[in-house]
Scaffold this active site. Structure first.
Site, PDB file in Angstrom:
ATOM      1  CG  ASP A   1       7.067   0.337   2.346  1.00  0.00           C
ATOM      2  OD1 ASP A   1       7.519  -0.798   2.127  1.00  0.00           O
ATOM      3  OD2 ASP A   1       6.414   0.627   3.365  1.00  0.00           O
TER       4      ASP A   1
ATOM      5  CG  ASN B   1       8.713  14.358   4.766  1.00  0.00           C
ATOM      6  OD1 ASN B   1       9.028  15.540   4.836  1.00  0.00           O
ATOM      7  ND2 ASN B   1       8.586  13.721   3.609  1.00  0.00           N
TER       8      ASN B   1
ATOM      9  CG  LEU C   1      24.327  -1.033   1.139  1.00  0.00           C
ATOM     10  CD1 LEU C   1      25.562  -0.498   0.424  1.00  0.00           C
ATOM     11  CD2 LEU C   1      24.568  -2.452   1.621  1.00  0.00           C
TER      12      LEU C   1
ATOM     13  CG  ASN D   1       1.226  -1.165  12.843  1.00  0.00           C
ATOM     14  OD1 ASN D   1       0.919  -2.140  13.531  1.00  0.00           O
ATOM     15  ND2 ASN D   1       1.872  -1.290  11.697  1.00  0.00           N
TER      16      ASN D   1
ATOM     17  CD  GLU E   1      15.524  -8.232   4.698  1.00  0.00           C
ATOM     18  OE1 GLU E   1      15.737  -7.839   3.526  1.00  0.00           O
ATOM     19  OE2 GLU E   1      14.551  -7.851   5.379  1.00  0.00           O
TER      20      GLU E   1
ATOM     21  CB  ILE F   1      -0.963  -0.020   1.205  1.00  0.00           C
ATOM     22  CG1 ILE F   1      -2.037  -1.087   0.988  1.00  0.00           C
ATOM     23  CG2 ILE F   1      -1.595   1.350   1.426  1.00  0.00           C
ATOM     24  CD1 ILE F   1      -2.965  -1.287   2.166  1.00  0.00           C
TER      25      ILE F   1
END
Length: 316
Positions: free
Chosen positions: A256, A289, A225, A92, A190, A42
């Site tokens: 995202d 932001n 990174l 959340n 990861e 989203i």
């Protein structure tokens, strides 16, 4: 129909506020809360919209929170397809202590997605994939979803000629890589886990990424990174892009935003060196932001133009 489709299996409504001072055992007075749609895919769709790319966000939604999520997306005029669920969509909670500028993020667990609901999601994706060029699979898996289910999603998309972009982690990331994707965006931690080691230096990171590419698990790897930027790796390219120096207020949505920049660049025909720089510009701009706010387009444009100065001569 959509040029880009995003999939969010564990969407959320992000509720954020500020407080003058956070301390235990005291009543903490907060500012009026702000509600925003959230979840990996989203947020990618919302960021793509700011960049000028059209997408359709696919996600499960249930209960009052799921209804609010859809209302928020409607207010943003973002195209979406919501699959109804029995379980309520999660919420959340983010609080910023204005006295210290420290951010407290409370992530609630995802809600169960039943087998029949998973099938509805897959059916929706198959329908949209008819006219899509990219499918972005982003975010965590909710309870009830086996990571191997994602291989069905990836396979169905690839069978229809859709390029899959994956931004997930753990067993879910392993599952999509086993099936093979067009682009994956792991962070260096990861990638270390995939390589079976605790940490990777630059040379080892490049080698580990190349091994995944050569095994057919991804055509392109964009390794995040963090404050050091990102590295794009293919069979014959390695491009390390440093992050520009900015005043960071929040890291929420930065990953995202980076994915949105990558996909927007790919879908508009930018070269790979330009694509990774746009991704880094979007991710860096998002950190400027507060709270859960994504990037602002003027910040992206400014940072991207600065990063273009680091383009290899052959890519200019």
């Amino acid at each position: 129909m959509a040029h880009i489709v995003t999939l969010t299996l564990s969407p959320t409504v992000d509720k954020s506020t500020t407080a003058d001072h956070i301390q235990p055992d005291q009543k903490i007075r907060c500012a009026a809360p702000k509600f925003e749609p959230g979840g990996g895919g989203i947020n990618v769709s919302r960021a793509l919209q700011r960049l000028g790319s059209e997408s359709v966000a696919v996600f499960p939604a249930g209960g009052p929170t799921g209804q609010r999520l859809q209302e928020l997306l409607t207010q943003e005029q973002l195209p979406y397809r919501a699959v109804p669920t029995q379980a309520d969509t999660r919420e959340n909670f983010i609080v910023v202590d204005s006295s210290t500028s420290q951010q407290y993020r409370f992530g609630m667990p995802g809600t169960e997605l039943r087998p029949e609901e998973q099938q509805l999601v897959l059916d929706e994706l198959k329908q949209l994939a008819t006219d899509a060029e990219f499918l972005v699979v982003s975010g965590s898996l909710p309870p009830g979803v086996d990571p191997q289910w994602l291989t069905r999603v990836v396979r169905a998309a690839k069978n229809r000629g859709v390029k899959v972009v994956a931004d997930t982690s753990g067993p879910a990331l392993q599952a999509v890589l086993q099936e093979g994707v067009y682009l994956a965006k792991p962070n260096v931690g990861e990638l270390s886990k995939l390589a079976g080691t605790d940490e990777l230096d630059n040379d080892a990171m490049t080698l580990a990424a190349r091994q995944l590419v050569q095994a057919g698990q991804a055509d392109i790897l964009a390794v995040s990174l963090g404050p050091q930027g990102a590295c794009l790796i293919t069979r014959d390219q390695v491009d390390h892009v440093p992050a520009p120096a900015v005043k960071k207020r929040s890291t929420v949505g930065a990953g995202d935003s980076m994915v949105a920049g990558l996909v927007h660049g790919l879908s508009t025909g930018l070269s790979l060196p330009e694509v990774i720089r746009l991704g880094v510009a979007c991710g860096s701009a998002a950190t400027m932001n507060p709270g859960t706010e994504l990037f602002r387009k003027p910040d992206v444009d400014r940072l991207y133009q600065w990063l273009r100065q680091t383009l290899p001569a052959r890519a200019v």
